[in-house]
Scaffold this active site. Sequence first.
Site, mmCIF file in Angstrom:
data_model
loop_
_atom_site.group_PDB
_atom_site.id
_atom_site.type_symbol
_atom_site.label_atom_id
_atom_site.label_comp_id
_atom_site.label_asym_id
_atom_site.label_seq_id
_atom_site.Cartn_x
_atom_site.Cartn_y
_atom_site.Cartn_z
ATOM 1 N N GLU A 1 9.855 8.632 -16.864
ATOM 2 C CA GLU A 1 8.522 9.210 -17.094
ATOM 3 C C GLU A 1 8.037 8.899 -18.503
ATOM 4 O O GLU A 1 6.880 8.542 -18.718
ATOM 5 C CB GLU A 1 8.564 10.736 -16.904
ATOM 6 N N SER B 1 14.980 22.008 -15.799
ATOM 7 C CA SER B 1 13.784 22.800 -16.063
ATOM 8 C C SER B 1 14.210 24.143 -16.633
ATOM 9 O O SER B 1 15.258 24.674 -16.252
ATOM 10 C CB SER B 1 13.015 23.002 -14.757
ATOM 11 N N LYS C 1 16.020 21.930 -10.567
ATOM 12 C CA LYS C 1 15.383 20.682 -10.985
ATOM 13 C C LYS C 1 16.273 19.745 -11.779
ATOM 14 O O LYS C 1 17.076 20.160 -12.593
ATOM 15 C CB LYS C 1 14.155 21.005 -11.853
ATOM 16 N N HIS D 1 0.835 -1.220 0.000
ATOM 17 C CA HIS D 1 0.000 0.000 0.000
ATOM 18 C C HIS D 1 0.863 1.261 0.000
ATOM 19 O O HIS D 1 0.425 2.303 0.461
ATOM 20 C CB HIS D 1 -0.956 0.038 1.188
#
Length: 461
Positions: free
Chosen positions: A292, A279, A285, A158
């Site tokens: 992804e 970024s 970043k 979980h």
Amino acid sequence: MSKDKLWGGRFSQPTDTFVEEFTASIDFDKRLYRHDIRGSMAHARMLGRQGIIPQADVDAIVAGLEDILSRIEAGTFDFSVSLEDIHMNIEARLSAAIGEAGKRLHTGRSRNDQVAVDIRLYLRDEMGEVMDYLDRLTDSLLFQAERNLGVIMPGYTHLQVAQPILFSHHMLAYVEMFRRDRGRMEDCRKRLDALPLGAGALAGTTFPIDREFVAAQLDFPEVTRNSLDSVSDRDFALEFLSASSILMMHLSRFSEELILWSTSEFDFIELSDSFCTGSSIMPQKKNPDVPELVRGKTGRVYGNLMALLTVMKALPLAYNKDMQEDKEPLFDTVDTVKGSLKIFADMIREMRVKADAMREAAARGFSNATDVADYLVRTGMPFREAHEVVGQSVRYCIERKKRLEELSMEEWKGFSDRIGPDIYEAITLEASVNARRATGGTALERVRAEIERLKKGADTG
Ligand code: ARG
């Protein structure tokens, strides 16, 4: 106006140019050129051997096809949309180059069995490559498992901390998945491995062909047994897309974990700079673009499976033009799966594991609570009762912001007089991990043995 049509005889009007463009597949099926030529050469040799066409024609055909092959590879072959597909582009060029002999090549054959053999030859090669890439990814996982043997991380259910595990054990879970993917590819390659050529348009051919000879030439261990099925079957493509969908599902789960682990909240790993981007606005970043994107590409592979299932749904026997729509989903899947596996194999090999952060996270969240319960069970207490006792001690710890291993002997005794001073060594992270020694468990010795077994290429069936 297209006078060059190989099937022009029956027609009095030229094909509308837009219809021509709309129905053509050459823009994408030119990818099949090598397999188309290989199939044609085998067919021509068989025709000669059976005395269906003269041997001199066979020689001219083979030489002509070799010339076409080198032109396509050199990028000097002119593909024409009015010739519709790869089969007719090659055949028309062959006839233009060698005359009559070229026009004999299509004897006893149809584009329906021709395209079926082309796709099988193509997919058989590509499945081999997918399997090689799966092996490369497995090697990278084993490399990380071996290098970081002993590193402890939290195991989750979980997405809540559950029990401590070895990071290597987590890597080996993916090895299991990718080995099953390899097995699925192998299975579907076995079923694909039969020659459909010789089915003709749908009913077979009136010429005394030798299908077994063609099969041997093209390394097919057998020939298909029903001409209708031979030209209308795309199960092998669907099986490849299904196996690929499951494979991408695995990669998407792995991607998701790598993305989570790269966050400052987890901070378990660092992906190499070459697999991330920055970024344009936020200077701090470093984004895990590769996982992804692979996670995102899973969608197109599922889509490709749905597309072909839907194309094939309710099609009457035998060949229907709908089936030309099989190619783009297949090609896209081959590219996506190979690309994703290749980039993952390299990215995983270069990934840096942050052992301290993993260990610290494993020590939080009462990951050793089950070990306290198991300790009590070993003193003779029934498990359900032990579960209750430990539940109370966890609540006590939460209220006092303590960890279980920080409880004093007096506090332990307050929960159960069965607990003695040996509780402390029974609930360390190492003890917790190493106690799980049964086959499939996370104990160090068990995982080490598993790595060795897998490095030898053991069958995990
Ligand atoms: N381009 C066609 C395809 O990909 C080849 C087979 C065409 N056969 C036919 N009877 N029109 O399916």
